[in-house]
Design a protein around this motif. Structure first.
Motif, PDB file in Angstrom:
ATOM      1  N   ASP A  95      -2.385  -6.624   5.143  1.00 62.95           N
ATOM      2  CA  ASP A  95      -3.407  -5.637   5.161  1.00 62.95           C
ATOM      3  C   ASP A  95      -3.553  -4.413   5.570  1.00 62.95           C
ATOM      4  O   ASP A  95      -4.143  -3.462   5.258  1.00 62.95           O
ATOM      5  CB  ASP A  95      -4.682  -6.678   5.571  1.00 62.95           C
ATOM      6  N   ILE A  96      -2.922  -4.343   6.853  1.00 62.16           N
ATOM      7  CA  ILE A  96      -2.914  -3.051   7.321  1.00 62.16           C
ATOM      8  C   ILE A  96      -1.900  -1.968   6.832  1.00 62.16           C
ATOM      9  O   ILE A  96      -2.309  -0.896   6.441  1.00 62.16           O
ATOM     10  CB  ILE A  96      -2.084  -3.224   9.019  1.00 62.16           C
ATOM     11  N   ASP A  97      -0.888  -2.509   6.049  1.00 63.70           N
ATOM     12  CA  ASP A  97       0.017  -1.601   5.620  1.00 63.70           C
ATOM     13  C   ASP A  97      -0.905  -1.169   4.268  1.00 63.70           C
ATOM     14  O   ASP A  97      -0.895   0.260   4.111  1.00 63.70           O
ATOM     15  CB  ASP A  97       1.073  -2.608   4.647  1.00 63.70           C
ATOM     16  N   ALA A  98      -1.614  -1.967   3.621  1.00 60.75           N
ATOM     17  CA  ALA A  98      -2.477  -1.482   2.394  1.00 60.75           C
ATOM     18  C   ALA A  98      -3.389  -0.482   2.921  1.00 60.75           C
ATOM     19  O   ALA A  98      -3.711   0.744   2.373  1.00 60.75           O
ATOM     20  CB  ALA A  98      -3.075  -2.551   1.853  1.00 60.75           C
ATOM     21  N   ALA A  99      -3.994  -0.696   4.068  1.00 58.87           N
ATOM     22  CA  ALA A  99      -4.812   0.209   4.647  1.00 58.87           C
ATOM     23  C   ALA A  99      -4.427   1.717   4.949  1.00 58.87           C
ATOM     24  O   ALA A  99      -4.746   2.676   4.476  1.00 58.87           O
ATOM     25  CB  ALA A  99      -5.737  -0.287   5.686  1.00 58.87           C
ATOM     26  N   VAL A 100      -3.342   1.755   5.464  1.00 60.37           N
ATOM     27  CA  VAL A 100      -2.488   2.790   5.690  1.00 60.37           C
ATOM     28  C   VAL A 100      -1.965   3.542   4.466  1.00 60.37           C
ATOM     29  O   VAL A 100      -2.252   4.909   4.441  1.00 60.37           O
ATOM     30  CB  VAL A 100      -1.272   2.649   6.873  1.00 60.37           C
ATOM     31  N   SER A 101      -1.743   2.758   3.504  1.00 59.44           N
ATOM     32  CA  SER A 101      -1.089   3.368   2.181  1.00 59.44           C
ATOM     33  C   SER A 101      -2.276   4.258   1.606  1.00 59.44           C
ATOM     34  O   SER A 101      -1.834   5.170   0.686  1.00 59.44           O
ATOM     35  CB  SER A 101      -0.773   2.326   1.234  1.00 59.44           C
TER      36      SER A 101
END
Ligand code: ZN
Length: 398
Positions: A95-101
């Protein structure tokens, strides 16, 4: 005048000096309401409207939902709102990866804290929750994200565990912690006591996230503010899962008028915002909805109209203009002489009681037959039947 206080000998009474801050989650928790699906254009328009009224944060979506959600988040960020834009994330690296992306700089990281949720939903325990959220906040910090932490189902969690975990979260860099009454099980008196104890044990920024399953979301949100919480989580019209969330407009007006707490939002746009969200959600806006309903500043009964015409505060808690509303005098079964006299005055007519009585009778009869309030045209017709002079003013009394 001091605001109402809940009785408690143990909980502190905190007077917030600064305006209470609003994190509006219409675009995240609001959209999770069954059957609600905003288009990208609607999300952008709602975000812009929330920004224009001055909410402090807009919880705009869940990046892990997929590319379309991430595109909208990017578009909202590109409009450079004054409000912070927050992405909701599970305590999960993906989820954090998706937010950063998608360029998010502020994430809200959520972890369940009740044994019920941990065991029944995830097959986990408190130790896992503690390790999981610790890893996530460190990960978020390493990537340069600002973050808050949400404690899901906190109202059914062990308060001692919540205090212990919150203390650790502060050490790990969580400046704000959201305490969620996920299934709306709080009542205001116990909320005040429990949350006051929490604020005393773990000072700092706390946010209340209340659901409305028992119709107490606004009351519980107010109790949290009285206990020392400085952030409130709301949605427009209370749109949200099941019975919904604490409504933005109710919380703001109740904080201002009942607790005398500063609210630095442009509340004059509340009615327009409520109509916009109701339309986008394809849900009717109930006429009696507190603060923003069509009828909440309409007066029909004789005694009320008489009072409001003399002094609006007799039957209005605040000026309708404060939320973009208008006072309306309705004609119907409960109308009295003052309404009729007022209406006649709009037509430039003065009349004595002998003329008003038969007219009033016709208003009541017509309203009962048609089962609705009478509008200007109806009244004009009634005036004609009563053989009174033609109206000078076309517009209905309003
Ligand atoms: Zn929620």
């Amino acid at each position: 005048m001091p605001g109402p206080r809940f009785p408690s000998s143990s909980a502190p009474t905190v007077e917030p000096a600064a305006p209470v801050r609003f994190c509006d989650t219409t675009l995240r928790d609001g959209e999770q309401a069954p059957g609600v699906a905003f288009t990208a254009a609607e999300k952008l328009a709602i975000a812009a409207a929330l920004d224009a009224i001055g909410v402090h944060q807009i919880e705009a979506g869940i990046p892990a939902m997929g590319p379309a959600e991430r595109d909208v988040l990017r578009e909202i960020l590109a409009t450079q709102p004054q409000a912070g834009v927050v992405a909701w994330c599970r305590a999960d690296r993906r989820d954090i990866d998706a937010a950063v992306s998608c360029g998010i700089v502020t994430a809200h990281l959520t972890i369940p804290v009740s044994d019920l949720h941990l065991k029944s939903k995830l097959g986990r325990d408190r130790g896992w929750a503690r390790r999981r959220i610790r890893d996530c906040v460190f990960d978020a910090a390493d990537r340069g994200l600002r973050f808050s932490v949400g404690l899901e189902d906190a109202s059914r969690a062990d308060d001692n565990f919540v205090i212990e975990l919150a203390g650790e979260l502060r050490e790990w860099g969580a400046t704000r912690i959201r305490w969620a009454d996920t299934v709306g099980l709080l009542d205001p008196v116990s909320a005040y006591t429990r949350l006051g104890r929490l604020v005393q044990a773990v000072p700092g920024e706390w946010e209340i996230h209340a659901h409305d399953d028992f119709g107490l979301a606004t009351a519980n949100t107010l109790a949290a503010v009285q206990a020392g919480f400085t952030w409130v989580s709301t949605t427009v019209l209370g749109l949200g899962e099941r019975a919904g969330n604490a409504p933005l407009e109710e919380v703001a007006m109740a904080l201002r008028h009942l607790l005398k707490v500063p609210v630095d939002l442009d509340t004059t746009s509340f009615r327009r915002l409520a109509r916009m969200v109701a339309r986008a959600a394809c849900r009717p806006l109930p006429v009696g909805k507190a603060v923003v309903g069509e009828s909440v500043f309409a007066h029909e009964s004789g005694i009320h109209v008489h009072g409001v015409l003399r002094h609006p505060s007799t039957y209005e808690p605040f000026d309708p203009a404060e939320v973009g509303g208008q006072r309306r005098l309705a004609f119907g079964k409960h109308s009295g002489r003052a309404s009729v006299r007022y209406a006649l005055a709009q037509y430039g007519i003065t009349a004595d009681d002998s003329e008003i009585e038969p007219l009033l009778e016709r208003v009541r009869t017509t309203a009962t037959q048609t089962k609705r309030g009478l509008h200007g045209r109806d009244f004009q017709e009634l005036l004609g039947r009563a053989e009174v002079p033609a109206p000078r003013v076309e517009a209905p009394p309003s």
